[in-house]
Design an enzyme around this catalytic site. Structure first.
Site, short mmCIF file in Angstrom:
data_model
loop_
_atom_site.label_atom_id
_atom_site.label_comp_id
_atom_site.label_asym_id
_atom_site.label_seq_id
_atom_site.Cartn_x
_atom_site.Cartn_y
_atom_site.Cartn_z
N ARG A 49 145.65 19.47 59.42
CA ARG A 49 144.55 18.74 58.78
C ARG A 49 145.02 17.68 57.80
NH1 ARG A 49 142.08 21.70 55.21
NH2 ARG A 49 141.76 23.67 56.28
N TYR A 100 124.60 -1.29 63.46
CA TYR A 100 124.87 -0.09 64.26
C TYR A 100 123.92 1.05 63.85
CZ TYR A 100 126.95 4.03 66.15
OH TYR A 100 127.11 5.22 66.81
N ASP A 171 132.21 -3.20 58.52
CA ASP A 171 132.42 -2.61 59.84
C ASP A 171 132.91 -3.74 60.75
OD1 ASP A 171 132.18 -1.58 62.44
OD2 ASP A 171 130.50 -0.28 61.89
N LYS A 196 136.23 2.07 70.38
CA LYS A 196 135.84 0.86 71.12
C LYS A 196 137.09 0.02 71.44
CE LYS A 196 131.80 2.60 70.15
NZ LYS A 196 131.01 2.20 68.99
#
Ligand SMILES: *Cc1c(COP(=O)(O)O)cnc(C)c1O
Length: 353
Positions: A49, A100, A171, A196
């Site tokens: 982690r 978005y 973003d 993406k």
């Protein structure tokens, strides 16, 4: 990691050369996938982690491209939530009204739960964005926006935020760091859905936050361990493999998009073509939902599916999603242009239209 001076390289070189293991005879060219939750005590990493060497390789590439310190997350939304988690309770976020939908939806939930306040702005209205900034706790921008492809005057808005002492995030998923570097324009954080274009093959989820300040990045890394949104090893490996070809994919997809725009503009069924002049995303408005749905159903080479930025060309009518903004026209189809032959793409699309 390789010891090369990436500052002097073109981004096209950095994408290929950065994030490699140290050069040693018999050593691998690529960092290995280590499937381990825990590591022998006494080393740099004890528990997965915390983030591993493989994460650091991908973070080195993304960080150099954006000009900051990167951290990767299990998805773009996980990265967005990691930033929203830092807004003080009752704090105000200035956010795009139409961008978005997943992040807007999350902000609305946090707003309704009285966790944060949100001031919604039109990102194309610079005066409105600038007026909303003083006293806010975070300015959230997206440009070009998903799916309307609206462009924000980032330098003005980011400069205002900086002068007002308000942290800002952009973003940058649609532009990619090859077309826009928001940290250079004054942003404190860049967000990516690396799902993406950065990874580029529609085979994984991945997010990234790139921080202007290394100290902020260290704080986010500490919180990532506590929030538990570290991405898996296979996904991280595939994202690193995918990003190696980012420059050639972005160039090819963009030239395909630029060839398609005038063809779409002169097509009698297309009412509006939305294209910011660069990149591989185009949105077109058709007369109504039924006409747009029929186009999505009738393509044979293009794929009717959500998401974007992969090697294959995709399309979808955005308003089929209940969470999409009502400001998005019912007949709007978002096109994610891939790297296929553009004549084949147009033959298929014009046939469906
Ligand atoms: C897809 C997307 C996201 C969310 O990323 P996931 O990887 O799907 O969680 C965030 N911002 C933009 C602009 C996107 O297109």
């Amino acid at each position: 990691m390789t010891g090369a001076n990436h500052e002097s390289f073109s981004p096209h070189t950095t994408i290929v050369a950065a994030g490699r293991p140290p050069r040693r005879p018999g050593g691998p060219l690529n960092p290995p996938i280590e499937l381990a939750s825990n590591f022998h005590a006494g080393g740099d990493v004890e528990y997965y982690r915390e983030g591993t060497a493989l994460h650091k390789s991908l973070e080195e590439v993304i960080g150099l491209l954006e000009g900051g310190t990167a951290l990767v997350y299990a998805s773009g939304i996980a990265a967005a939530n990691a930033l929203l988690d830092r807004v003080p309770t009752g704090g105000t976020v200035v956010a795009p009204r139409v961008a978005y939908a997943g992040i807007a939806g999350r902000m609305r939930e946090l707003h309704e739960a009285k966790r944060i306040d949100v001031t919604w702005v039109d990102v194309t209205d610079t005066a409105a964005v600038v007026a909303a900034i003083p006293g806010a706790d975070l300015v959230w921008l997206e440009s070009p926006t998903n799916p309307m492809l609206q462009v924000c005057e980032l330098d003005r808005c980011l400069r205002t935020a900086r002068e007002a002492g308000v942290p800002s995030v952009v973003d940058n998923t649609f532009a990619t760091p090859l077309r826009q570097r928001p940290l250079e324009l004054g942003a404190d954080y860049v967000l990516h859905s690396a799902t993406k274009s950065l990874a580029g093959h529609s085979d994984l989820l991945m997010g990234a936050v790139v921080c202007a300040s290394a100290k902020e990045a260290a704080d986010l890394a500490y919180r990532r361990n506590h929030l538990g949104n570290t991405p898996g090893a296979l996904e991280t490996y595939l994202a690193l493999r995918g990003i190696r070809t980012l420059a050639v994919r972005v160039d090819r997809a963009e030239s395909n998009a630029q060839a398609l725009v005038p063809l779409l503009e002169s097509h009698p069924s297309v009412l509006t073509v939305r294209y910011p002049g660069f990149g591989s995303m185009i949105s077109i408005d058709l007369s109504d939902a039924a006409t747009a749905d029929a186009v999505c159903e009738n393509v044979q080479l293009w794929t009717y599916a959500t998401s974007l930025g992969g090697v294959e060309s995709l399309l979808e009518r955005r308003r089929r999603w209940a969470g999409e903004s009502l400001d998005v026209p019912e007949g709007l189809i978002r096109l994610s242009v891939g790297i296929e032959d553009v004549d084949d793409l147009w033959a298929d699309l014009s046939n469906a239209l």
